[in-house]
Design a protein around this motif. Structure first.
Motif, PDB file in Angstrom:
ATOM      1  N   ALA B 182       0.804  -1.223   0.000  1.00 25.92           N
ATOM      2  CA  ALA B 182       0.000   0.000   0.000  1.00 25.92           C
ATOM      3  C   ALA B 182       0.841   1.279   0.000  1.00 25.92           C
ATOM      4  O   ALA B 182       0.409   2.302  -0.520  1.00 25.92           O
ATOM      5  CB  ALA B 182      -0.931   0.012   1.218  1.00 25.92           C
ATOM      6  N   GLN B 211      -6.817   7.424   6.627  1.00 28.79           N
ATOM      7  CA  GLN B 211      -6.345   6.728   5.432  1.00 28.79           C
ATOM      8  C   GLN B 211      -4.877   6.356   5.555  1.00 28.79           C
ATOM      9  O   GLN B 211      -4.082   7.081   6.144  1.00 28.79           O
ATOM     10  CB  GLN B 211      -6.481   7.630   4.201  1.00 28.79           C
ATOM     11  CG  GLN B 211      -7.910   7.982   3.862  1.00 28.79           C
ATOM     12  CD  GLN B 211      -7.986   8.791   2.578  1.00 28.79           C
ATOM     13  OE1 GLN B 211      -7.026   9.466   2.201  1.00 28.79           O
ATOM     14  NE2 GLN B 211      -9.128   8.725   1.908  1.00 28.79           N
ATOM     15  N   GLY B 214      -3.791   6.307   0.950  1.00 29.92           N
ATOM     16  CA  GLY B 214      -4.994   6.642   0.180  1.00 29.92           C
ATOM     17  C   GLY B 214      -6.159   5.697   0.422  1.00 29.92           C
ATOM     18  O   GLY B 214      -7.254   5.926  -0.084  1.00 29.92           O
ATOM     19  N   TYR B 215      -5.964   4.619   1.179  1.00 30.68           N
ATOM     20  CA  TYR B 215      -7.045   3.676   1.472  1.00 30.68           C
ATOM     21  C   TYR B 215      -7.695   4.030   2.807  1.00 30.68           C
ATOM     22  O   TYR B 215      -7.001   4.133   3.819  1.00 30.68           O
ATOM     23  CB  TYR B 215      -6.514   2.242   1.547  1.00 30.68           C
ATOM     24  CG  TYR B 215      -5.977   1.732   0.237  1.00 30.68           C
ATOM     25  CD1 TYR B 215      -6.852   1.290  -0.753  1.00 30.68           C
ATOM     26  CD2 TYR B 215      -4.612   1.704  -0.019  1.00 30.68           C
ATOM     27  CE1 TYR B 215      -6.373   0.819  -1.968  1.00 30.68           C
ATOM     28  CE2 TYR B 215      -4.117   1.244  -1.237  1.00 30.68           C
ATOM     29  CZ  TYR B 215      -5.002   0.800  -2.204  1.00 30.68           C
ATOM     30  OH  TYR B 215      -4.535   0.342  -3.400  1.00 30.68           O
ATOM     31  N   THR B 216      -8.994   4.215   2.808  1.00 29.22           N
ATOM     32  CA  THR B 216      -9.700   4.557   4.041  1.00 29.22           C
ATOM     33  C   THR B 216      -9.945   3.287   4.845  1.00 29.22           C
ATOM     34  O   THR B 216     -10.685   2.403   4.410  1.00 29.22           O
ATOM     35  CB  THR B 216     -11.043   5.241   3.726  1.00 29.22           C
ATOM     36  OG1 THR B 216     -10.762   6.404   2.954  1.00 29.22           O
ATOM     37  CG2 THR B 216     -11.763   5.626   5.011  1.00 29.22           C
ATOM     38  N   ILE B 217      -9.308   3.201   6.022  1.00 28.68           N
ATOM     39  CA  ILE B 217      -9.426   1.966   6.805  1.00 28.68           C
ATOM     40  C   ILE B 217      -9.939   2.209   8.224  1.00 28.68           C
ATOM     41  O   ILE B 217     -10.034   1.270   9.007  1.00 28.68           O
ATOM     42  CB  ILE B 217      -8.098   1.169   6.808  1.00 28.68           C
ATOM     43  CG1 ILE B 217      -6.957   1.953   7.440  1.00 28.68           C
ATOM     44  CG2 ILE B 217      -7.727   0.756   5.398  1.00 28.68           C
ATOM     45  CD1 ILE B 217      -5.695   1.112   7.618  1.00 28.68           C
ATOM     46  N   ARG B 219     -13.114   4.856  10.174  1.00 32.73           N
ATOM     47  CA  ARG B 219     -14.070   5.961  10.041  1.00 32.73           C
ATOM     48  C   ARG B 219     -14.755   6.146  11.377  1.00 32.73           C
ATOM     49  O   ARG B 219     -15.312   5.196  11.920  1.00 32.73           O
ATOM     50  CB  ARG B 219     -15.085   5.641   8.946  1.00 32.73           C
ATOM     51  CG  ARG B 219     -16.149   6.691   8.749  1.00 32.73           C
ATOM     52  CD  ARG B 219     -16.893   6.464   7.448  1.00 32.73           C
ATOM     53  NE  ARG B 219     -16.008   6.683   6.298  1.00 32.73           N
ATOM     54  CZ  ARG B 219     -16.252   6.205   5.081  1.00 32.73           C
ATOM     55  NH1 ARG B 219     -17.323   5.484   4.846  1.00 32.73           N
ATOM     56  NH2 ARG B 219     -15.412   6.457   4.085  1.00 32.73           N
ATOM     57  N   LEU B 231      -2.432  -1.155   8.975  1.00 31.15           N
ATOM     58  CA  LEU B 231      -3.199  -1.918   7.984  1.00 31.15           C
ATOM     59  C   LEU B 231      -3.948  -3.116   8.541  1.00 31.15           C
ATOM     60  O   LEU B 231      -5.135  -3.283   8.311  1.00 31.15           O
ATOM     61  CB  LEU B 231      -2.258  -2.395   6.873  1.00 31.15           C
ATOM     62  CG  LEU B 231      -2.082  -1.387   5.736  1.00 31.15           C
ATOM     63  CD1 LEU B 231      -1.066  -1.900   4.743  1.00 31.15           C
ATOM     64  CD2 LEU B 231      -3.412  -1.127   5.055  1.00 31.15           C
ATOM     65  N   CYS B 235     -10.382  -1.331   9.321  1.00 29.60           N
ATOM     66  CA  CYS B 235     -11.765  -1.763   9.149  1.00 29.60           C
ATOM     67  C   CYS B 235     -12.012  -1.988   7.660  1.00 29.60           C
ATOM     68  O   CYS B 235     -11.719  -1.105   6.847  1.00 29.60           O
ATOM     69  CB  CYS B 235     -12.659  -0.643   9.688  1.00 29.60           C
ATOM     70  SG  CYS B 235     -14.243  -1.211  10.228  1.00 29.60           S
ATOM     71  N   PHE B 236     -12.521  -3.159   7.307  1.00 31.14           N
ATOM     72  CA  PHE B 236     -12.709  -3.525   5.899  1.00 31.14           C
ATOM     73  C   PHE B 236     -14.050  -4.214   5.714  1.00 31.14           C
ATOM     74  O   PHE B 236     -14.699  -4.598   6.686  1.00 31.14           O
ATOM     75  CB  PHE B 236     -11.601  -4.492   5.454  1.00 31.14           C
ATOM     76  CG  PHE B 236     -10.205  -3.963   5.614  1.00 31.14           C
ATOM     77  CD1 PHE B 236      -9.651  -3.134   4.653  1.00 31.14           C
ATOM     78  CD2 PHE B 236      -9.441  -4.301   6.726  1.00 31.14           C
ATOM     79  CE1 PHE B 236      -8.359  -2.651   4.791  1.00 31.14           C
ATOM     80  CE2 PHE B 236      -8.149  -3.817   6.875  1.00 31.14           C
ATOM     81  CZ  PHE B 236      -7.605  -2.992   5.911  1.00 31.14           C
ATOM     82  N   SER B 237     -14.427  -4.422   4.430  1.00 28.37           N
ATOM     83  CA  SER B 237     -15.615  -5.226   4.124  1.00 28.37           C
ATOM     84  C   SER B 237     -15.222  -6.439   3.301  1.00 28.37           C
ATOM     85  O   SER B 237     -14.368  -6.347   2.419  1.00 28.37           O
ATOM     86  CB  SER B 237     -16.613  -4.445   3.274  1.00 28.37           C
ATOM     87  OG  SER B 237     -16.919  -3.237   3.866  1.00 28.37           O
ATOM     88  N   HIS B 244     -13.410  -5.235  11.672  1.00 26.67           N
ATOM     89  CA  HIS B 244     -11.968  -5.513  11.744  1.00 26.67           C
ATOM     90  C   HIS B 244     -11.750  -6.956  11.313  1.00 26.67           C
ATOM     91  O   HIS B 244     -11.738  -7.865  12.132  1.00 26.67           O
ATOM     92  CB  HIS B 244     -11.468  -5.250  13.159  1.00 26.67           C
ATOM     93  CG  HIS B 244     -11.602  -3.811  13.558  1.00 26.67           C
ATOM     94  ND1 HIS B 244     -12.611  -3.350  14.376  1.00 26.67           N
ATOM     95  CD2 HIS B 244     -10.876  -2.725  13.209  1.00 26.67           C
ATOM     96  CE1 HIS B 244     -12.491  -2.042  14.519  1.00 26.67           C
ATOM     97  NE2 HIS B 244     -11.438  -1.640  13.819  1.00 26.67           N
TER      98      HIS B 244
END
Lengths: 298, 325
Positions: B182, B211, B214-217, B219, B231, B235-237, B244
Motif C-alpha cells: 500500500a 487513510q 490513500g485507502y480509508t481503513i 471511520r 493496515l 476496518c474492511f468489508s 476488523h
C-alpha cells in the motif's frame, strides 16, 4: 526464460484440483510446484491425488517439485513437513522448517515465502543445496538484478513472481473462519467457497486485498507483462505464474507467446485481461513502481 | 525471569535501567532495525555511551539489527554488527540468514539472538537456527499459545523470549508485505510498517476518515478519537461483513499469564514499545520488575497494574490464550 506454475494457493475441490493438473500437463510451462502451501487442514482432501498429478506432469516433460507449508507451528504440520522430505521429490522450501528435515547435500529449491533479500542469504542457501530461488514478490528490480549476479556465481537460478494475486501475509489465525464467526479448529472449510480468495474492500468500497484462510493476498493480480524485457536482460531464469480458477491455460499460453516474441506486451496484457474475470485489476509496482499496488500503465 | 525492555532513545534507555530493567533492546538510527522511525534510535556515540551506562547499572543491552539487508548494500548491516561488538553490546538480535552466517563467522564471540522477524514458530526451526548459526535465544512469534511454548521449550536448548506487553503483530512477523503493497515501505526492507508519512485524516460531513496510502481503513464520527491506521487493524468489508476482518485495534497484555509462561520454561519477557516515551517505559518497567520479583520469590503478583498504560483501552492476551483456535 522458463515458466513455473506455483502451488495452488486456494482450497479447490479434489476434482477441480486434479483437473487443473491434467490440463497443465498440456500447457507450455516448464515447471510445476504442487502441494499445500497455506493450510495443513486442506491437505488430506487431495493428498492421495498428488502422485498421479506428479506422474502426469513428469510424463509430459515438466520439471516438478512439492511445496512445504508456509507457516509450520503444529505437530501435525511438522510431521507433514518431515514426510515431504521423505517423498524423494525436489522440495520447494517455503518455511525454513523444511530445511531441518532435508538431508545435507540434497538439492532443493526456495519459494517466494522465504526471505531472500541479499547475497549473503543466497550464498548460504546455495552452500546448503539450493539450486533455484523464487524471490519474495516485494523485491524491487534493483534487488532482483543484484541477486541474479550473486546467483550466477553460485550456480543458482533466479525466478521472479510473474503473474497472479500476491501472497502478502501469513498468520496463525484464519480470516475465513473469523469472517464466518467460527473458531479455526471448527472452520468448516469456509475458504472452499472462494476459489480465488474472498475480496476485501476498504471503507471507500475500493478493492484492496483478498482473504484465503490464514493467508492475505492482494486484490490485484501482479502482472509482469511490461517488465519481461527488463527481467530477461537482468538474467532472470524463470517467471512464476500463480494458479487462478479461471482462464489459467490462457495465462500460461499468453506469457509463453510473449516470451517467444510471438506477441507484444500490449497484446499480452489484452489476452490476460480477456482470460480473467471482468474487472480484474493488475499491478506491477513491487518491481518498478512506488508501491506494490501500482500499475505502470494505470 | 528476565525482563527485556524497549529503548527508542538514550533517555528511554536511561529510564529503563533506572526502573530496574534486567535488559534493554535498542537499534541504530538507520534502516538496519525494524523500528526505523523519525526521531528514534541511537547514533554511534549515543549507543556506545548508553551501553556503558546500562552496564554501570548491571543491565544488558541487545542491539536489534533485524531488517533484511538490501541487496548490494549489505555493508551497512555488517558495519552495524561490527559496531555492536565494538561498543560492548551483550547480544545482537538478527533475522536474516545471511547476517546470522556473517555474524557467526566474523564475530563468533558476539552472542546471537533470533529476532521475532524470523518467525521461527516451532522447535525444528528454532533448533535449526541454534545448530547452524549458534543462536542462543529466540524471540517467539506472537502466534503461539502457552502450551505450544511449553512444548517448544521441552524440545530445545535455545532460550525463549516472549512478548508480554505492547503492540501486537497479527501476521507472522517478517513475512508480511501489506505495508509495502500500500505504501512502498516495508518492515523487512525499511524497518517501518504503515508509516506516518503515508497517513492522512479527512474530516467531511461530520465524520473523520483515517487513510493509509490513500485507502480509508478507519471511520469515526467527527470529534471521536481516530485510531492510527495500521493496515492489519483496519476496518474492511468482505462479503456482507464490515469490521476488523484481521484484528481489532487491541494491544497485548499477557501480564496475567506470567506465572504460566514461567512454568512453560520461558527465559525472558519482552515489552514492545521502542516508539514510547521515557516516562511510559519507566512505568511499565517498574511494574513488570515488581511482578517478576514477586513471581521469583513466590509472592502473589500485583494485579491489573498495566491496564491504564495500554494503547487506547482494548487489550488482549493474544495467541497465548487461543480463543480463536
Amino acid at each position: 526464460m522458463e515458466l513455473t506454475v506455483g502451488p495452488i494457493q486456494y482450497f479447490w475441490s479434489e476434482d477441480n484440483w486434479a483437473d487443473f493438473y491434467t490440463r497443465l500437463a498440456d500447457s507450455p510451462v516448464d515447471r510445476v510446484v504442487v502441494g499445500e502451501l497455506v493450510c495443513s487442514k486442506r491437505l488430506p482432501f487431495f493428498q492421495h491425488r498428488i502422485p498421479e498429478a506428479l506422474a502426469a506432469l513428469q510424463a509430459a516433460g515438466k520439471q516438478v517439485a512439492v511445496t512445504s507449508l508456509a507457516l509450520v507451528t503444529l505437530k501435525r504440520e511438522r510431521k507433514q513437513t518431515a514426510e515431504l522430505a521423505e517423498m524423494g521429490m525436489e522440495v520447494e522450501v517455503n518455511d525454513l522448517t523444511a530445511l531441518a528435515y532435508l538431508p545435507q547435500g540434497a538439492a532443493f529449491s526456495v519459494g517466494p515465502l522465504v526471505n531472500v533479500y541479499s547475497a549473503g542469504t543466497l550464498e548460504w542457501l546455495a552452500r546448503r543445496g539450493a539450486t533455484r530461488i523464487s524471490l519474495p514478490p516485494e523485491l524491487p528490480i534493483a534487488s532482483v538484478q543484484a541477486l541474479v549476479r550473486a546467483a550466477r556465481d553460485n550456480g543458482v537460478m533466479i525466478e521472479v513472481w510473474g503473474h497472479g494475486r500476491l501472497p502478502l501475509a501469513i498468520s496463525g489465525r484464519c480470516y475465513h473462519a473469523r469472517m464466518h464467526g467460527r473458531p479455526k479448529d471448527n472452520c468448516l472449510f469456509a475458504c472452499e467457497d472462494d476459489p480465488d480468495g474472498a475480496d476485501v474492500r476498504t471503507l471507500d468500497d475500493t478493492p484492496f486485498l483478498a482473504i484465503n484462510g490464514v493467508q492475505t493476498l492482494s486484490d490485484t493480480h501482479a502482472c509482469a507483462a511490461y517488465q519481461l524485457d527488463l527481467l530477461q536482460e537482468a538474467g532472470v531464469g524463470a517467471l512464476r505464474l500463480s494458479p487462478q480458477s479461471q482462464g489459467f491455460d490462457e495465462v500460461c499460453a499468453a506469457y509463453r507467446g510473449a516470451l517467444d516474441g510471438a506477441i507484444t506486451d500490449t497484446a499480452l496484457e489484452a489476452r490476460l485481461r480477456a482470460a480473467s474475470p471482468a474487472g480484474t485489476r493488475l499491478s506491477d509496482g513491487f518491481l518498478t513502481g512506488e508501491t506494490g499496488v501500482a500499475w505502470s500503465r494505470g | 525471569m528476565e525482563i527485556v525492555c524497549p529503548a527508542g532513545t538514550p533517555a528511554a534507555l536511561r529510564a529503563a535501567v533506572k526502573a530496574g530493567a534486567h535488559t534493554v533492546y535498542c537499534g541504530f538510527a538507520d534502516e538496519t532495525n525494524a523500528r526505523n522511525f523519525p526521531g528514534l534510535n541511537f547514533d554511534r556515540d549515543e549507543m556506545e555511551e548508553s551501553i556503558a551506562l546500562a552496564h554501570d547499572y548491571g543491565a544488558k543491552v541487545l542491539i536489534a539489527i533485524n531488517t533484511y539487508p538490501r541487496a548490494g548494500a549489505e555493508g551497512i548491516w555488517h558495519q552495524a554488527i561490527a559496531d555492536a561488538e565494538r561498543f560492548g553490546a551483550d547480544a545482537v538480535i538478527l533475522a536474516d540468514i545471511g547476517l546470522l552466517d556473517h555474524a557467526a563467522r566474523h564475530h563468533p564471540g558476539l552472542r546471537r539472538h533470533l529476532s521475532v522477524q524470523a518467525a521461527a514458530a516451532n522447535a525444528d526451526a528454532i533448533n535449526f537456527y541454534g545448530r547452524e548459526f549458534g543462536v542462543k535465544r529466540v524471540v517467539l512469534p506472537r502466534v503461539l499459545s502457552v502450551p505450544e511454548i511449553a512444548a517448544i521449550n521441552a524440545e530445545t536448548e535455545v532460550e525463549t523470549e516472549v512478548f508480554v506487553f505492547g503492540g501486537l503483530c497479527v501476521m507472522a512477523e517478517g513475512r508480511c508485505s501489506l505495508s509495502s503493497y500500500a505504501t512502498g515501505k516495508s518492515p523487512n526492507m525499511n524497518g517501518v510498517c504503515s508509516p506516518a508519512s503515508h497517513v492522512a485524516y479527512h474530516e467531511t460531513a461530520g465524520r473523520l476518515d483515517a487513510q493509509l496510502g490513500g485507502y480509508t481503513i478507519h471511520r469515526v464520527g467527527a470529534g471521536e478519537p481516530a485510531p492510527y491506521p495500521t493496515l492489519c487493524k483496519g476496518c474492511f468489508s468482505a462479503g456482507d461483513k464490515t469490521g476488523h476482518l484481521f484484528e481489532d485495534p487491541v494491544s497485548l497484555n499477557a501480564e496475567a499469564l506470567m506465572p504460566a509462561l514461567q512454568k512453560a520454561g520461558v527465559t525472558a519477557l519482552k515489552i514492545e514499545g521502542r516508539q514510547r516515551s521515557a516516562s511510559y517505559v519507566s512505568q511499565v518497567v517498574r511494574n513488570f520488575r515488581m511482578a517478576v520479583d514477586a513471581l521469583d520469590q513466590g509472592r502473589p503478583m500485583p494485579e491489573g497494574m498495566l491496564a491504564r498504560l495500554s494503547e487506547g483501552q482494548a487489550m488482549t492476551a493474544g495467541a497465548y490464550k487461543k480463543t480463536w483456535r
